[in-house]
Design a protein around this motif. Structure first.
Motif, mmCIF file in Angstrom:
data_model
loop_
_atom_site.group_PDB
_atom_site.id
_atom_site.type_symbol
_atom_site.label_atom_id
_atom_site.label_comp_id
_atom_site.label_asym_id
_atom_site.label_seq_id
_atom_site.Cartn_x
_atom_site.Cartn_y
_atom_site.Cartn_z
ATOM 1 N N GLY A 11 1.338 -2.777 -15.133
ATOM 2 C CA GLY A 11 1.223 -1.945 -16.338
ATOM 3 C C GLY A 11 2.497 -1.992 -17.162
ATOM 4 O O GLY A 11 3.340 -2.861 -16.969
ATOM 5 N N GLY A 12 2.628 -1.054 -18.090
ATOM 6 C CA GLY A 12 3.774 -1.039 -18.998
ATOM 7 C C GLY A 12 5.080 -0.842 -18.257
ATOM 8 O O GLY A 12 5.135 -0.140 -17.253
ATOM 9 N N ASP A 13 6.149 -1.466 -18.739
ATOM 10 C CA ASP A 13 7.426 -1.303 -18.045
ATOM 11 C C ASP A 13 7.974 0.094 -18.267
ATOM 12 O O ASP A 13 7.531 0.818 -19.162
ATOM 13 C CB ASP A 13 8.440 -2.350 -18.503
ATOM 14 N N ASP A 41 4.772 -10.551 -11.657
ATOM 15 C CA ASP A 41 3.866 -10.195 -12.764
ATOM 16 C C ASP A 41 2.667 -9.382 -12.309
ATOM 17 O O ASP A 41 1.525 -9.663 -12.697
ATOM 18 C CB ASP A 41 3.403 -11.456 -13.497
ATOM 19 N N THR A 72 5.765 -7.821 -14.994
ATOM 20 C CA THR A 72 4.582 -6.973 -14.935
ATOM 21 C C THR A 72 3.524 -7.552 -15.858
ATOM 22 O O THR A 72 3.802 -8.412 -16.687
ATOM 23 C CB THR A 72 4.916 -5.520 -15.316
ATOM 24 N N ARG A 74 -0.937 -6.807 -17.277
ATOM 25 C CA ARG A 74 -2.078 -5.877 -17.249
ATOM 26 C C ARG A 74 -3.276 -6.506 -16.486
ATOM 27 O O ARG A 74 -4.377 -5.989 -16.506
ATOM 28 C CB ARG A 74 -2.449 -5.442 -18.666
ATOM 29 N N THR B 158 14.970 -5.448 -22.079
ATOM 30 C CA THR B 158 14.404 -5.244 -20.742
ATOM 31 C C THR B 158 12.880 -5.234 -20.791
ATOM 32 O O THR B 158 12.221 -5.731 -19.888
ATOM 33 C CB THR B 158 14.912 -3.941 -20.091
ATOM 34 N N THR B 159 12.335 -4.655 -21.860
ATOM 35 C CA THR B 159 10.874 -4.670 -21.999
ATOM 36 C C THR B 159 10.376 -6.088 -22.242
ATOM 37 O O THR B 159 9.375 -6.520 -21.663
ATOM 38 C CB THR B 159 10.444 -3.737 -23.148
ATOM 39 N N SER B 162 10.430 -7.967 -18.945
ATOM 40 C CA SER B 162 9.435 -7.513 -17.964
ATOM 41 C C SER B 162 8.043 -8.013 -18.310
ATOM 42 O O SER B 162 7.245 -8.320 -17.430
ATOM 43 C CB SER B 162 9.428 -5.989 -17.884
ATOM 44 N N HIS B 163 7.750 -8.056 -19.613
ATOM 45 C CA HIS B 163 6.399 -8.426 -20.050
ATOM 46 C C HIS B 163 6.314 -9.860 -20.556
ATOM 47 O O HIS B 163 5.263 -10.277 -21.021
ATOM 48 C CB HIS B 163 5.934 -7.479 -21.164
ATOM 49 N N LYS B 164 7.457 -10.585 -20.549
ATOM 50 C CA LYS B 164 7.506 -11.938 -21.100
ATOM 51 C C LYS B 164 7.023 -11.967 -22.549
ATOM 52 O O LYS B 164 6.240 -12.830 -22.953
ATOM 53 C CB LYS B 164 6.696 -12.904 -20.235
ATOM 54 N N ARG B 165 7.478 -10.985 -23.282
ATOM 55 C CA ARG B 165 7.097 -10.861 -24.684
ATOM 56 C C ARG B 165 8.242 -11.281 -25.589
ATOM 57 O O ARG B 165 9.405 -11.267 -25.203
ATOM 58 C CB ARG B 165 6.825 -9.394 -25.026
#
Lengths: 344, 344, 344, 344
Positions: A11-13, A41, A72, A74, B158-159, B162-165
């Motif tokens: 889920g969301g970080d 992930d 992480t 979804r 950091t976000t 974590s999300h590879k965005r």
């Protein structure tokens, strides 16, 4: 041979995820002689056996790092063709992993519960930056978000005062207004608008005007999930060109022009967005997350599969997945009313 | 009888304004025996004689307060029916005020110059949070804005990881990209987009993709005044309903979906907005603003009307209004290129 | 074959060291195709050939990390039996290293100069948290230290006001009072005491008393290198047991009881110590350090051996080791007097 | 006629005091129509009738201000010749004050209890930055102190790593080690030393050496009230001149040289001191303090004299003075052991 457990974040970080991982690895390793790996992930790593070793040297200095070193996503353990309990059991067996620690929100708890019922050894750590899980007093990440939102209010206040403007700040909270409530109290907001508690545009404008009449600059904090009554909302989504269309931007960007139009007070919107969920966690969140991490290593040692950790008062307790999923925690009406009396 | 001077702050608020006021009042009072009043809400207070006394007790503890205790507005001294030099001379005479200290940006310097030429005793302190006045190395407020933007990058990173965005952060800078440049360097951004330097969407996407291919999460910092080449920009303003319309939201909200569409990398936008200009000033800005305030009291004592203060290296110097207005300070191409080589 | 250069950090740690390393490696690698290694623990790593590879992946995300990933020490290249230019030349040859980038303070520049004269290819980056190198307007680390000291003053002020106490804060600055001067200005201190400018205890107490008489709580900022005139200092080192002995603790702990004794105002000392030099660098220091790092890669590419980088105004310039060593930069009397007039 | 109540703050200052005052005045005024005054400088203002009016405009913007606008002192209501219940009753009658809100620590609660038993209408708000009152889960100020101490650890860590030193940080906590425990967990300390739990110098050195042997830099957090076993302590107070004498400085300054001597690892001490208790309160403390302030206005409205407010889980509850005084809250052995297992 040492027992071996796998950790995933889903889920969301959220600030504190790394501190949970560190707490589990340090205590599990030192006290119980357990070994740990991380699934990359989220559920993806579990389903596809994509792991990284987690020993003491990997988790060193992690408690003040935002985000999650595991990554992480979804992705869900049942929703993909390769998912499902039978495949996951094979993966765990192949990798020599004796149980899973799943750190995540409602969706993660729900999937974990199903996996547990399907025979997987799994325990959980609750994660919600919005603080909307009823079974725990607080979760890590929430405190950091409130501190960041409060600092934003402090900053906006000086601009509001200098320009005699109304400032509207939008903070996180899709279904629960805890971040708005706490940051609004801390920042001395003149109105706090949350999803759980309807307020009319008239009421909001009355508060704003009253503040202005006392010679001050109104500060409105609004949770992203707050909605104005339908008619008012609709009005706001009519663009300059007269076409109705799906609302762009956040509720703050809807509210600000409406407030300005009705009260005649210059009004500016700020949408805090992603900066609320990243970066260095507050000490509070690091402590809570570390305690959750250490406690989850106890659950694993006790083979307390199907359980989660939770905070009650100052103690870490054990709850079931069902308890975690039972009730979303919303701001109760009486608690909102308690603060509402000093709005305006 | 003690000489008496009036201070005003005009235009957008900026961290450090109060420290300028404090510096001027403390030094002017202690060293020269001058008295000070503040004109409320910028030029408005000067035109209408709306003042507050500024003695030592009023400015105590002001150096760490954001905004301006005098209030500010976008009112101009010539643009209103009651404005103009003759009226202002009467106001000053009636109030027993011997000269004016105007703290503000380009518009304020321009109006001050005209008032000076029309016979008003006036000196100026440059103020621009965007750092776009060429005659001074830096102005107060800029450093604070850069620190806030940099902290936002640290948090977003950091976000992103974590999300590879890909994360896109929009910072202030309508005509000059200094805040984006400095915060982007400080935060280790992979692309910095500024109004002065055109970059195509293709180039931006190439940088983003290259970062992603190295296994990292791209961070793009964009100044609000950056524009994509026309065709690309137009595309982005076509809404879901197919109608072209004026762009809502900032350039980050235009860029993010375009980057996501072309690169296939999940991309999120954050618009930092007003929190960049409010709140506790950084120590750097407090020192610079205090030095400006103390130096302007020297100008007043020297009757150096028509002059402003400026920073050159580590020294406070005197410049003319013309010098302050001569050239907007934009990021030079070579300085941008110097950083651009490590983008991507 | 790619040219290869070694980087070392020597002397006390300082926020921004990692940003210098990152800037040099990124630009040197991208623009010039150079390779880099790091010598571990300062000159030690150079003398003993103890190195680590520094490629792009190693320096990723380094700009906001305090300290130095290379380690540091007070080891000198000439002072140890294994040191000296002949040995160092052999080490460099064996490791295939074409030149050295030495980041450090006065001692480092001095040793670098001698190595350069002894035929080593070496360039330097100035490092002094105290800001006491005259050849550069500022150095990285100083700004961070000033921000931390200023925040401490802000915090102490509220305690002083609540208890009507005099608060004395000791900050870094053995030979130069820049940190005290800037943080004292930023924090609105009522007295700033620095090594360069003698002040008698009587004068300090007069300022403190004057503040108290205005109903405020005195705030004194003192650099660690400040000394009271001899007689007064001696008095303070006589302990409770009546024996004279070497002073323990900092100058703040000497001053506080003396002020309390003479003025009758309850006085408390705080010694800020090591927290001034660690942790996340300010954006200002990250920008300056990154620019130094990128510029030093240009020097290396130009084979500008024997040179250092320096900041002049807003530009990075090249200076010789001799220029860097020529004059320590102390707070000039006129700059101190400028602020001193508003003490008390 | 509106009822009128007096508020006082007593003992050491603490972040959140102003938020309590604001919360009480806002809710008491808005909901119950009560009026409030503040007694200046703690019990002193009550005994001598030294008051200030507290209306809405006085408490505006107070929630983020450190310290207390009322001033504080260590004066007691019984200990001075003019004190005592009969005098205080006269003062209250003369000033038309119907009851007292006393915000303070153990001494304040104890005095309040006696005044209540002597017939004074009084209620209390617990205040202890050390978090050592058992009847409430947390008190305001504690969270802020932990955040500041944790940031200090983060900063010291980079210096420790760069120099391969052991860093010792001394934080507040005379009788209870909560600040050390929480900041130590949050900062990832390798040893946490608290007054409640004896540890030998040998044990401390064993942890330090073990950390060093893993290639890391040891971080020791020690509460000011921690004591080494007698023999070891005595040793440390013998000065360079060989005379035993009362220890100067804090326990960190005792520990550091002992650790260095025994382990051979360079060790540095930092005493955080007063900066832990001043300045902007954390959002957590502002929320808790505001809730305490609002709840105390309810107690006053209910004439619940002799009661205090307390936090239990997420709820504000009412307790008696006796409950507040019953047990000091120390770190329980099991909670310490839980963390101790990962030391070293």
């Amino acid at each position: 041979m040492a027992k071996r457990f796998g950790i995933l974040t889903s889920g969301g970080d959220c600030p504190g995820l790394n501190a949970v991982i560190r707490g589990a690895v340090l205590k599990g390793g030192t006290v119980y002689g357990h070994e740990f790996v991380g699934f990359k992930d989220g559920w993806y790593g579990l389903v596809y056996g994509d792991i990284m070793e987690l020993d003491r040297s990997v988790v060193r200095g992690l408690s003040n790092q935002g985000g999650t070193i595991l990554g992480t996503s979804r992705f869900g353990p049942y929703s993909e063709p390769d998912g499902g309990p039978e495949n996951i059991k094979k993966v765990l067996k192949n990798l020599g992993i004796d149980g899973v620690i799943a750190i995540g929100g409602e969706g993660t708890a729900s999937a974990s519960k199903r996996l547990f019922e399907d025979g997987i050894n799994i325990v959980g750590v609750p994660k919600t930056i919005d603080n909307d899980i009823d079974a725990t007093d607080y979760t890590f990440g929430f405190n950091t978000a409130v501190e960041i939102a409060t600092e934003a209010i402090d900053r906006l206040r000086t601009t509001g005062n200098s320009h005699k403007r109304c400032m509207v700040l939008e903070v996180m909270g899709r279904h629960a207004g805890w971040i708005a409530l706490h940051s609004g109290i801390a920042g001395g907001a003149h109105a706090i608008l949350i999803p759980e508690q309807p307020e009319s545009l008239n009421q909001v404008c009355a508060w704003v005007t009253s503040v202005k009449n006392r010679g001050r600059s109104p500060m409105v904090v609004v949770a992203e999930g707050f909605k104005l009554p339908d008619m008012e909302q609709a009005h706001s989504t009519k663009g300059l060109d007269g076409f109705n269309r799906p609302r762009l931007g956040g509720i703050a960007e809807v509210l600000a022009p409406l407030i300005e139009e009705r009260t005649g007070i210059e009004t500016r919107a700020t949408v805090l967005g992603h900066i609320q969920r990243g970066g260095v966690p507050s000490a509070y969140d690091r402590v809570l997350a570390t305690r959750f991490g250490m406690a989850i290593s106890d659950l694993v040692a006790d083979k307390a599969w199907g359980k989660m950790v939770a905070l009650r008062g100052t103690e870490i307790e054990r709850i079931t997945f069902d308890q975690a999923l039972a009730n979303p925690k919303q701001v109760p009406t009486d608690q909102y009313q308690e603060v509402r009396v000093i709005f305006g």
